[in-house]
Structures are given as C-alpha cells and as structure tokens.
Design an enzyme around this catalytic site. Structure first.
Site, PDB file in Angstrom:
ATOM      1  N   ARG A 144      31.796  40.586  32.561  1.00 43.70           N
ATOM      2  CA  ARG A 144      31.568  42.006  32.850  1.00 43.70           C
ATOM      3  C   ARG A 144      31.496  42.879  31.609  1.00 43.70           C
ATOM      4  NH1 ARG A 144      33.228  39.708  36.961  1.00 43.70           N
ATOM      5  NH2 ARG A 144      34.467  38.632  35.417  1.00 43.70           N
TER       6      ARG A 144
ATOM      7  N   ARG B 294      35.905  42.345  21.383  1.00 41.36           N
ATOM      8  CA  ARG B 294      37.003  41.734  22.136  1.00 41.36           C
ATOM      9  C   ARG B 294      37.620  40.657  21.265  1.00 41.36           C
ATOM     10  NH1 ARG B 294      36.889  39.722  28.308  1.00 41.36           N
ATOM     11  NH2 ARG B 294      37.121  41.984  28.518  1.00 41.36           N
TER      12      ARG B 294
ATOM     13  N   HIS C 190      42.887  47.419  27.367  1.00 42.46           N
ATOM     14  CA  HIS C 190      41.485  47.228  27.751  1.00 42.46           C
ATOM     15  C   HIS C 190      40.952  48.605  28.160  1.00 42.46           C
ATOM     16  CE1 HIS C 190      37.804  45.590  29.069  1.00 42.46           C
ATOM     17  NE2 HIS C 190      38.225  44.581  29.818  1.00 42.46           N
TER      18      HIS C 190
HETATM   19  N1   CP Z   1      37.160  42.987  33.699  1.00 46.28           N
HETATM   20  C1   CP Z   1      36.839  42.262  32.614  1.00 46.28           C
HETATM   21  O1   CP Z   1      37.281  42.529  31.465  1.00 46.28           O
HETATM   22  O2   CP Z   1      36.042  41.183  32.880  1.00 46.28           O
HETATM   23  P1   CP Z   1      35.450  40.200  31.791  1.00 46.28           P
HETATM   24  O3   CP Z   1      36.607  39.431  31.196  1.00 46.28           O
HETATM   25  O4   CP Z   1      34.480  39.325  32.529  1.00 46.28           O
HETATM   26  O5   CP Z   1      34.791  41.024  30.719  1.00 46.28           O
END
Ligand code: CP
Length: 303
Positions: free
Chosen positions: A51, A101, A129
């Site tokens: 995402r 990230r 986050h």
């Molecule tokens: N919600 C979220 O951070 O999903 P991903 O780890 O797929 O980016």
C-alpha cells in the site's frame, strides 16, 4: 524545507487544510493532473510494502510526476553497507522528494538531517507510520464527519504496531476521544504512549477481551500481529490468532461502528466481515492515495 517524520509535525489546522486538499483532489482529479510535471519522487523502501509504496507512486503519477526507487534493501547499495545518510545525499541529486521506509526506528529522521529534499517517513520499524495516520484520519473525517467525540478501540498488536502509535499521538490532540486498548498482556501499548496520555489527562482503558468492549466502540481499529518484529517464532505462533473479528462478534457492535485496519490483514478479520457496511478498510486504503497526493503537493509547496 519541510519533512514529515511524525503526524505531530502538522498541527490540527494544517491537517484540516491537508484533508480539504485531499478531498478536492478526489472530487476534481483533472485540476491536479499536471501539478507535478517535471518532478520526481524517490521511493526508498528497505522493508516490504504494498500500500504505502504503491500509493505514493500512484499519487505522484496522478500528479503528472515521475517515480524512481527501490523496493528491497538488497537491490540497493545498502546491501554493500552504504548508510542512509550517504544514500539520501545521492537521492537528493536525483529526485525532488523522497518517501523512505526502514526497519530501523529513526532511520528516516537521520536521512532528513542530511537531505536536500523533503523526506517522508513511510514507516520506521515499530515506531511511527505518519502517512498511514493521515490516511486513517481522512477516513474517519470523511466517514464519521468529525475527528472528535468518539470512542476508539485499538485491537491486536499495540506494542509493535507503528500505525497504532502514530494514530494515538495524532488523536490525542482532538477533543473528547476515549481510547480502549485491546491486546494480550505481551502486546500492550508502549509506556511512552501511556505517559503521553497520562500527561494530557486523556481517558483510556486497557483490556484483553474484544467482546467486553466492542458494544461501546464508535470505531474499531484492528491490527495484525507484527511477525517481523518478534524475537522468536514460538511467541508469534501463540499470539497471532488471539483476535479474530467475525460476524458473531460484530453482532455485538453498534450499527454504525466503523471498522478500520491499516492492512495487510492476516487472520484478524474474517473475510465474511468484508461485506458488512461497517467494514471500511478497503475504502481506507483508497483514501491513502488522495492524502499522499495532498502531502506531496504540500511538501513541494505546489498548492
Ligand atoms: N498499511 C501499510 O503500511 O501497508 P504496507 O505495509 O503494504 O505498505
């Protein structure tokens, strides 16, 4: 130049403006289709993502910009031992804005201190986050109509779940929010979050059983047990299915309770719940694109 490391980097008035912009983008996409012509977003992902990375990339492409980056530390020079400080100096020459990230808490912050371009924390270890929180707040605002006066239950891995930490901090600034923390003993909210709530004299309750509190909730924020942060497999296996939201449990909830989840889901929400009108987690993921478009425009000072 401005970075985004924590949801607290924006005050609530700035958040309102960001959410208004995200809503305008959703309603008038053509108006924004060339706002980032000639601009480049770098997505530097040292940890897996579906995402966050793809919604950032989709956001920049929908704004007319371009995207470069890596989705795996092993395909970058981190595998040869390069530091994030050196990497961001290089990325600063290749892109106009960076979403990062990292598995290590604080790594995007370290990068921001050496960066010549805005850096966005796209998730750092079990810490924060912030762009998930922007997504969560926009979803609540759009679906409930307000960001105050509700009881929210956060359920699952409240120890390692960075989305939970960021969301609690962000919500602590709104009026009359009551927090119910639902977790096994081993996965309770970290002390520093509890201290923040105590300092602000905000009401919270820590419980183990979801069934005991679900009827009192206006919002239920489910989370996955974060396998990648456990020190041993045995503990993960013991705790991973501690909570499973199914239609039986949902029958105890208010008719307008909002069910959120940052996703990915493992077993903690039964797929039979997906058809319930209260399930908002797929819509929530869609809001993530609009709010990241608004964030890119804001940090690049293009709005
Ligand atoms: N919600 C979220 O951070 O999903 P991903 O780890 O797929 O980016």
């Amino acid at each position: 130049m401005r970075h985004l490391m924590s949801p607290m980097d924006f005050d609530t008035n700035e958040l309102d403006r960001l959410f208004d912009l995200a809503t305008d983008i959703e309603n008038n996409p053509a108006k924004y289709a060339h706002k980032c012509d000639g601009r480049i977003l770098a997505t530097c992902f040292y940890e897996p993502s579906t995402r966050t990375r793809l919604s950032f990339e989709s956001a920049m492409l929908r704004l007319g910009g371009k995207v470069i980056g890596f989705s795996d530390a092993n395909s970058s020079s981190a595998a040869k031992g390069e530091s994030v400080s050196d990497t961001i100096r290089i990325i600063s020459a290749y892109a106009d804005i960076c979403a990062m990230r990292h598995l290590k808490e604080g790594a995007p912050m370290v990068a921001s201190q050496k960066s010549l371009i805005p850096v966005i924390n796209a998730g750092d270890g079990g810490h924060q986050h912030p762009t998930q929180t922007l997504t969560d707040l926009l979803t609540i605002r759009n679906m409930k109509g307000h960001l105050d006066n509700f009881t929210i239950g956060l359920c699952g891995d409240l120890k390692f779940g960075r989305t939970v930490h960021s969301l609690i901090k962000a919500l602590s600034r709104y009026e009359n929010i009551r927090f119910i923390f639902i977790s096994p003993e081993e996965l309770r909210v970290p002390d520093y979050i509890i201290e923040l709530l105590n300092e602000k004299k905000l009401p919270y309750k820590e419980v183990i059983r979801l069934e005991d509190e679900i009827a009192n909730l206006d919002i239920l924020y489910m989370t996955r047990v974060q396998k990648e942060r456990f020190f041993n497999e045995e503990d993960y296996v013991r705790l991973k299915d501690f909570y499973v939201l199914n239609t039986d449990k949902l029958s105890l909830a208010k008719k307008d309770m909002l069910i959120l989840h940052p996703l990915p889901r493992v077993n903690e929400i039964d797929v039979e719940v997906d058809d319930d009108p209260r399930a908002a987690y797929f819509k929530q993921a869609r809001y993530g694109v609009y709010v990241r478009m608004a964030l890119i425009l804001t940090l690049l000072e293009l709005c």
